[in-house]
Scaffold this active site. Structure first.
Site, PDB file in Angstrom:
ATOM      1  N   GLU A 124      -4.767  -8.674   3.963  1.00 32.96           N
ATOM      2  CA  GLU A 124      -5.405  -8.213   5.212  1.00 32.96           C
ATOM      3  C   GLU A 124      -6.678  -8.959   5.567  1.00 32.96           C
ATOM      4  OE1 GLU A 124      -2.960  -4.630   3.882  1.00 32.96           O
ATOM      5  OE2 GLU A 124      -4.097  -6.239   2.936  1.00 32.96           O
ATOM      6  N   GLU A 172       0.825  -1.215   0.000  1.00 30.96           N
ATOM      7  CA  GLU A 172       0.000   0.000   0.000  1.00 30.96           C
ATOM      8  C   GLU A 172       0.860   1.267   0.000  1.00 30.96           C
ATOM      9  OE1 GLU A 172      -3.919  -0.337   2.289  1.00 30.96           O
ATOM     10  OE2 GLU A 172      -2.627  -1.788   3.301  1.00 30.96           O
TER      11      GLU A 172
END
Length: 720
Positions: free
Chosen positions: A134, A114
């Site tokens: 995640e 990210e």
């Protein structure tokens, strides 16, 4: 939570290289994030810095946000300040007036990927892996991944990557546009530096991910994709909310714009961190890693010996699966069978296992041939002197196994580990006629052995720690999650779960419906209900296992005649195409009304009192009646030291029996209910249905003291 940092060096080319330093995987702890923010702000202030390159030390970009930090946040309820800091930090990178390029070496996972997407470009090495995993921890990407990834690779691909936690190799990432160039590790930093300067000097475009729209599908197409994916998620994961929340967050960014999407992402990430699902999945994450720590074994300083070749005795369903798992991990395997017919059938099964991988795109034709070339079929023990490990995988017959181990002792070298894949038989019984019980160990795989990730390593009182260390190493290399357990009938997994089917047979004799029970268990999250499981295992295997438990735990076995009655009519499960269900085509199971006649006859023989209340039970009550006896037996397994710690049983239940991981495992789930309630219900059922439901002393004592079932029993001496 307080580890690691970043280091910054400014070169003569006016490029600041900021490197994450937090070995072994450069996890993004809060200390790393604070340090990254500080170095970024300094680089932006300095007049001698034109551009920034972000990378990681030690051959790894970043393994993502520090999961121990999430666990600490959950434990100590550290709320707004630190969690919202993540959003503020990505804003600093996004708004930077100087271009940033990510130099990705090795892993770029979760928050690591990210942060790289905040940069204006990403350069990677050929072996880089990029992934947003995640959702496996019950949360969603929280560093802007839900907004930037769709704009870089398109909505459909982003949904696939995020919802399935699907990793990308560098080549595919390059084709999709997630990576801008692939270079050798030696050229990584120099290329990234030049790329960053090219952006600064306007030779390359300054591209911010949040501003991109060319990869996004049209609004109409996006709506259809999101509608389809939502329906799939609701069907495949009905008991968890975070995948649907993730879809909502992605949609918010597409409909209302990326800034609104980022705000929604931050709020949802904050809430999901404190959800029961996330707490359960993070418990599983750490428990899985803790299985490799075995007191009295892994703390002795022993190093695993090199296992270069393995033999498998018996090429049936389990043996062929074990051989498949081994050759897939590059172990040469000698497979022994009793005659040519059985050997050819075994090799045929292995070929089918490999062919299935080719058909699914997981293996090339060339890889198929190379993998199969590692397999050698034999009809005698002549070549067993070449092997370092033998895994016996014949039928559950004590005399046959004793004979085989006597022969193995004669034909194998003195250093060779002799393992058995028995699922229930005591190791001391199997090795009773040998003089080498120090190297006899259980290697219990679960069907299908090349797919199910659990390996139960069983150690008797005579098994050497070295043999266990060696098998732990092999287990890791063949991509299994190993748990080390003590020696008893059924060991940990099968012993803990034998009440799963026993209870349901008792309930059916007293009036419960076969298919209601299965449905309640699968809706709870089990892959198979107890009756469907018996069909899959096969009735004769199930009866053989029950006989072992009957011999050792007679007071806890319910003596139902239902399965024997069905065997008399050649109903033996999937292989006969009829058991508790009818089977057509590829394992398609259909309820069979004929079952009622067997149920009625079984009830008659048992003389069981029909309880109409059992027909009215809600799913929650059925689940409790099925699983509370499993918890009861798990407590005995802990109390006797068969398992070292409760978390090992959680992993065993998830990876061995398919217990839903989002519930944390059998003991974690039990503690969420509370020992007092479990004891109260078991005691109530004992009065109605007999001693089968009687709570064990460990469970009763924990309930009385208000102590969690998973809390270590310090005075207990593990039977390892």
């Amino acid at each position: 939570m307080g580890n690691g940092s970043t280091e910054m060096e400014v070169g003569a080319d006016s490029v600041a290289v900021i490197a994450v330093v937090n070995p072994p995987v450069n996890a993004l702890s809060f200390d790393v994030l604070y340090s990254l923010k500080k170095n970024y702000e300094e680089a932006l202030r300095r007049n001698d810095v034109k551009a920034i390159v972000l990378t990681g030390r030690g051959g790894v970009f970043s393994g993502g946000f520090d999961i121990s930090a999430i666990a600490a946040i959950q434990k100590y309820v550290v709320k707004q300040t630190k969690v919202n800091y993540i959003d503020a930090m990505t804003d600093i990178l996004e708004a930077a007036g100087k271009p940033s390029v990510a130099a990705i070496n090795g892993l770029a996972l979760g928050g690591g990927l990210e942060i790289s997407m905040v940069c204006e470009a990403r350069i990677s090495t050929p072996k880089a892996q990029l992934c947003l995993p995640e959702l496996q921890l019950g949360v969603i990407p929280g560093f802007g991944g839900t907004q930037r990834l769709p704009r870089l690779v398109g909505l459909a691909k982003a949904l696939e990557m995020i919802l399935l936690s699907k990793p990308l190799k560098a080549e595919e990432a390059h084709q999709l546009g997630l990576v801008d160039a692939i270079v050798s590790p030696e050229d990584l930093l120099s290329t990234a530096r030049r790329w960053a300067l090219d952006i600064y000097e306007s030779r390359r475009p300054w591209v911010r991910a949040l501003s991109k729209t060319d990869k996004l599908e049209s609004p109409e197409e996006a709506r259809e994709i999101l509608k389809f994916v939502r329906a799939q998620v609701q069907k495949q994961a009905p008991n968890v909310k975070h995948p649907l929340i993730c879809i909502d967050v992605i949609e918010e960014g597409i409909v209302s714009g990326p800034r609104d999407g980022l705000r929604k992402e931050a709020n949802c990430f904050q809430e999901l961190i404190f959800s029961d699902t996330s707490k359960s999945l993070i418990h599983v994450f750490f428990s899985q890693r803790a299985t490799l720590k075995v007191p009295g074994v892994t703390d002795l300083g022993l190093m695993p010996r090199n296992v270069t070749k393995v033999a498998v005795v018996g090429g049936g369903l389990m043996g062929s699966g074990i051989a498949t798992a081994l050759i897939l991990s590059h172990y040469p395997v000698i497979l022994k069978e009793v005659d040519e017919k059985f050997l050819n059938a075994a090799i045929g099964r292995i070929k089918v296992n490999l062919r299935n991988r080719v058909m699914k795109g997981k293996m090339s034709e060339d890889k198929y041939k190379k993998t199969l070339s590692l397999l050698t079929g034999v009809l005698d023990y002549e070549r067993f002197k070449e092997v370092d490990l033998v895994i016996e995988s014949v039928i559950e017959n004590v005399e046959l196994k004793q004979q085989i181990f006597t022969e193995l002792e004669q034909h194998c070298t003195p250093h060779c580990i002799l393992a058995t894949n028995t699922s229930t038989i005591d190791l001391n019984v199997i090795g009773a006629k040998t003089n080498c019980q120090d190297r006899i160990v259980g290697a219990h795989f679960f069907n299908p052995a090349h797919i199910v990730p659990l390996l139960e390593i069983v150690r008797s009182g005579r098994t050497s720690p070295q043999a266990v260390i060696d098998l732990l190493d092999v287990g890791k290399k063949i991509k299994k999650t190993p748990i080390v357990v003590g020696n008893c009938t059924g060991f940990a997994v099968n012993r803990m779960f034998f009440p799963y089917t026993q209870t349901t047979l008792l309930l059916v004799d007293h009036g419960a419906d076969v298919y209601n029970i299965d449905r309640a268990c699968t809706e709870f999250g089990m892959p198979l209900g107890p009756f469907r499981l018996v069909d899959r295992v096969g009735f004769r295997v199930a009866v053989a296992a029950v006989m072992q438990f009957l011999e050792n735990f007679p007071e806890r076995v319910y003596k139902s005649m239902l399965v024997p009655l069905m065997i008399e009519d050649e109903r033996t499960g999937e292989t006969s195409q009829k058991g508790f269900y009818k089977y057509e085509g590829k394992r398609k199971a259909t309820p069979d009304p004929e079952i009622l006649k067997y149920v009625e006859k079984s009830r008659s023989i048992a003389g069981a009192t029909f309880d109409p209340e059992l027909m009215k039970l809600e799913d929650k009550d059925i689940v409790e009646m099925v699983f509370f006896p499993v918890i009861n037996e798990a407590c005995r397994v802990l109390d006797e030291g068969i398992a070292v710690k409760a978390s090992d049983l959680d992993i065993a239940s998830i990876f061995g029996m398919g217990f839903p991981p989002y519930r944390g495992g059998i003991m974690y789930w039990a503690d969420s209910i509370g020992a007092a309630r479990i004891v109260a219900k078991l005691s109530e059922w004992e009065v109605k249905y007999g001693q089968f439901f009687r709570p064990c002393s460990y469970l009763s004592e924990r309930a009385a003291a208000g102590v969690p079932l998973s809390e270590p029993k310090n005075q207990a001496k593990p039977r390892l």
